[in-house]
Design a protein around this motif. Sequence first.
Motif, mmCIF file in Angstrom:
data_model
loop_
_atom_site.group_PDB
_atom_site.id
_atom_site.type_symbol
_atom_site.label_atom_id
_atom_site.label_comp_id
_atom_site.label_asym_id
_atom_site.label_seq_id
_atom_site.Cartn_x
_atom_site.Cartn_y
_atom_site.Cartn_z
ATOM 1 N N ASP A 197 -14.778 66.081 -39.770
ATOM 2 C CA ASP A 197 -15.625 65.437 -38.767
ATOM 3 C C ASP A 197 -17.005 66.091 -38.737
ATOM 4 N N TYR A 227 -20.665 64.481 -39.900
ATOM 5 C CA TYR A 227 -21.793 64.428 -38.976
ATOM 6 C C TYR A 227 -23.020 65.136 -39.566
ATOM 7 N N GLN A 263 -24.571 62.991 -42.122
ATOM 8 C CA GLN A 263 -25.332 61.898 -41.507
ATOM 9 C C GLN A 263 -26.712 62.383 -41.055
ATOM 10 N N VAL A 298 -24.024 65.922 -29.169
ATOM 11 C CA VAL A 298 -23.740 65.166 -30.401
ATOM 12 C C VAL A 298 -24.617 63.902 -30.405
ATOM 13 N N PRO A 318 -27.708 60.823 -35.314
ATOM 14 C CA PRO A 318 -28.437 61.523 -36.364
ATOM 15 C C PRO A 318 -29.933 61.176 -36.420
ATOM 16 N N LEU A 324 -17.401 64.499 -31.493
ATOM 17 C CA LEU A 324 -17.647 64.694 -32.926
ATOM 18 C C LEU A 324 -16.679 63.849 -33.744
ATOM 19 N N THR A 333 -17.878 60.271 -34.352
ATOM 20 C CA THR A 333 -19.113 59.990 -35.100
ATOM 21 C C THR A 333 -18.829 59.279 -36.400
#
Length: 127
Positions: A9, A13, A16, A87, A90, A124, A127
């Motif tokens: 995960d 992320y 990304q 979070v 991005p 997370l 995502t």
Amino acid sequence: MLTQPLTGDLRRYLHQVAGALGLPPDASVTLHDAEPSGRVALRSRLPAFPNLDALLQWTTRHGWCLAVRNFHGTQVIPLCYLGPDPVPDPAEVARFAREMVSGAHTGATAPPAEYDQAEVLNRLADT
């Protein structure tokens, strides 16, 4: 040590975020410290620190911050925190980094209050 699902995960992320900055996935690294964390190396340096490598650092405790490596490359020095979302999308992280590199000050110099780690890890995973 990070569990395999969490590592995946977090890696996803970070990839990304690197992609939103136009960087390859290998510009990011998942760290296996006491808490889940990771970094994305930036191509540009900060105007105030032209001789130091700039990077984005993410932790479950404080989310994203812009940082530099000291002259010896042995220590990461946080400069500015994105907050308040641990979070964020991005694209928002990329915008923060670009504004900081261009000399616009958009973040807080003090870290945000510590986030709830279980909540951050759940986010997370989404995502």
